[in-house]
Structure formats: C-alpha cells, structure tokens
Scaffold this motif. Structure first.
Motif, PDB file in Angstrom:
ATOM      1  N   GLU A 112      31.868 -85.960  40.858  1.00 38.81           N
ATOM      2  CA  GLU A 112      32.484 -86.944  39.960  1.00 38.81           C
ATOM      3  C   GLU A 112      31.745 -88.281  40.052  1.00 38.81           C
ATOM      4  O   GLU A 112      31.529 -88.953  39.037  1.00 38.81           O
ATOM      5  N   ILE A 113      31.357 -88.654  41.269  1.00 34.65           N
ATOM      6  CA  ILE A 113      30.638 -89.919  41.470  1.00 34.65           C
ATOM      7  C   ILE A 113      29.273 -89.867  40.794  1.00 34.65           C
ATOM      8  O   ILE A 113      28.831 -90.853  40.181  1.00 34.65           O
ATOM      9  N   VAL A 114      28.600 -88.724  40.893  1.00 38.58           N
ATOM     10  CA  VAL A 114      27.299 -88.562  40.227  1.00 38.58           C
ATOM     11  C   VAL A 114      27.461 -88.701  38.717  1.00 38.58           C
ATOM     12  O   VAL A 114      26.698 -89.421  38.051  1.00 38.58           O
ATOM     13  N   LYS A 115      28.464 -88.037  38.168  1.00 37.00           N
ATOM     14  CA  LYS A 115      28.680 -88.075  36.715  1.00 37.00           C
ATOM     15  C   LYS A 115      29.012 -89.481  36.228  1.00 37.00           C
ATOM     16  O   LYS A 115      28.497 -89.932  35.205  1.00 37.00           O
ATOM     17  N   VAL A 116      29.883 -90.174  36.965  1.00 39.16           N
ATOM     18  CA  VAL A 116      30.269 -91.519  36.524  1.00 39.16           C
ATOM     19  C   VAL A 116      29.104 -92.489  36.659  1.00 39.16           C
ATOM     20  O   VAL A 116      28.954 -93.399  35.835  1.00 39.16           O
ATOM     21  N   SER A 117      28.261 -92.303  37.668  1.00 41.69           N
ATOM     22  CA  SER A 117      27.097 -93.177  37.835  1.00 41.69           C
ATOM     23  C   SER A 117      26.151 -93.032  36.651  1.00 41.69           C
ATOM     24  O   SER A 117      25.656 -94.037  36.105  1.00 41.69           O
ATOM     25  N   VAL A 118      25.903 -91.797  36.245  1.00 39.19           N
ATOM     26  CA  VAL A 118      25.035 -91.547  35.094  1.00 39.19           C
ATOM     27  C   VAL A 118      25.681 -92.070  33.815  1.00 39.19           C
ATOM     28  O   VAL A 118      25.020 -92.676  32.957  1.00 39.19           O
TER      29      VAL A 118
END
Length: 275
Positions: A112-118
């Motif tokens: 989720e953190i990876v997706k929100v960062s992108v």
C-alpha cells in the motif's frame, strides 16, 4: 610451561567476561557502522596518536591541551555520540535478539505504501512517510496528530492532499498502522547535503540520522521518489526498486542488524544523492 600455567589460572568467569564484552563491542560497532560516529571515533584515534607523539617529542603545550581534552572525554563523547547512544539504548530496551518474521498484514501495508508513493509522485503531491523499525519514534509521534489507523492507500492520499490540515508534516507508520500524521522531524544540519534539497528531504535525512527508521520522500516540485536510510538519501526511485528496498528492509531486518546487505549494495552502487 608458562602457557600451561597461564591457562590454569583462567577461570570460567574470565571466559564469560571476555565473551560478553566481545558481543557488546561487536553490536556497538554494528550500530555505529556507516554513521558519523565512526568518523568521530577515527578522529579520537588520531588524537590518541598525537598524545603519544607529543609526549615523546616533549611538545609540552600540545600535550597539555590534549590531556585537558582527555580529562573531559566522557562528557565530550556523550555530546558527540548522543544520537548513537540513544539509538543503542532504545535498541537494547525495545528489540529482542530473536525477532519474528514480517506478518502478511505488514507485507500488505508495504505494498500500500509503494502504491501511494507512486500515486503521489504522479500527481506531484509532496509527502514524507516514515517507517519505524527497531528504534521507537514516539517522541515525534507525540508532537503530531495521533491516528492509529490501518495503512491504506486511500488514507495516506487523503492525509497528504493539499487541502488536508496535516499534509505538511510527516506520517509515522509502525507495522501495519498509521500511528500519527502531521509530525515534525529533526532537520539535518550536514554541510554535505545538497543545497537544492528542501525542508521535506532534510527532515527525511534528519530522522534517519538519529534513528534506524526509513523515510520515503515525494517531491512536489519534480514528482520524484527518494528514500533515506541511515542518513543517506537516494533519489529517483521507481516503483519496483521501492518495493524491493522496503521488502528487503522489513523482512531481512527481522534476522539481521542494521541495513540488510541488498539495501547496502543498492545504496553503495547507486551512490548517495545528498552529497
């Protein structure tokens, strides 16, 4: 014969004493490895050598200055190594030598953190996400707005939206929970930090200099993603690389101390962009 007599005089308590001191020394070296403390220790070593030479060459003034310094060395060490001492004490008090594996929920939170960062990078929305590891970030959490909510892409997007009253501060994540938002972090004062970096990047570097946390910074000017680990900043991180770094750190760190080898290799190979 002398060696045999010496071995007979060694008690089991002496062996235990040596083992304990060796373990403590080894773990201290692991904690300060790659930090400014290592450079400071090298400087103290140079002073020690200078002390021997000043006495040997009878340089009385230099010897007096160095001896005056050594008389206050304990206070100096506490001042110089304050972040490392705090990190070491927190590490001993809060983490065990045998830690469990990362849970499925935590791995899902990392995704989720990876997706929100992108997603934030694509929209050029500035963000600072700090992931707690072994050293507690409660001092920074207390300054922010407590949340204690499950990590989701939607929640993080709403926090960092420009209209949000807490979008300027940092979000602190512990495990699979967003523990606080709008947190204020220490700003790095390193002279080698690039002048082009703003407050958000400097705060990300600053918190990783004082703790073992991982900071993800999204630039609102360029839309690039950066990662700070142990005071080193790497910019222009893509989605796959960010996923690899976080997975590596939060799975390997359960079994090793400090930064896992893959992440060390990555930072070493790509170089540090804050210099």
């Amino acid at each position: 014969m002398f060696l045999l007599d010496l071995l007979r005089q060694i008690r089991w308590q002496d062996l235990l004493d040596i083992i304990i001191v060796s373990i403590i020394s080894y773990r201290i070296l692991l904690i300060i490895k790659g930090t400014k403390a290592a450079q400071m220790l090298a400087g103290l070593g140079i002073l020690l050598i200078a002390s021997f030479f000043s006495r040997y060459l009878q340089l009385y003034t230099i010897d007096w200055i160095i001896q005056s310094f050594w008389s206050q060395v304990v206070i100096v060490l506490i001042i110089l190594f304050q972040p490392e001492i705090r990190r070491a004490l927190a590490h001993m008090g809060e983490s065990s030598f045998l830690q469990g594996f990362t849970s499925a929920e935590e791995l899902k939170s990392l995704e989720e953190i990876v997706k929100v960062s992108v997603g934030l990078a694509n929209r050029k929305i500035g963000a600072l996400i700090v992931l707690e590891r072994d050293v507690s970030l409660k001092d920074y959490v207390e300054i922010g707005t407590p949340l204690d909510a499950k990590v989701t892409k939607e929640l993080l997007l709403s926090i960092f939206h420009p209209t949000s009253p807490i979008h300027d501060g940092a979000v602190v994540i512990r495990g699979n929970r967003v523990v606080a938002a709008g947190c204020f972090l220490p700003i790095t004062l390193g002279a080698d930090v690039s002048k082009t970096l703003g407050t958000r990047h400097r705060a990300g570097i600053g918190v990783t200099e004082e703790t073992d946390a991982v900071a993800i910074i999204v630039s609102e000017e360029t839309g690039t993603i950066s990662v700070a680990i142990h005071g080193k900043l790497q910019t222009h991180i893509d989605m796959g690389t960010l996923r690899d770094i976080l997975t590596d750190l939060f799975t390997e760190s359960k079994k090793t101390v400090g930064v896992p080898k893959k992440s060390q290799d990555f930072l070493g190979r790509r170089g540090s962009e804050n210099r």
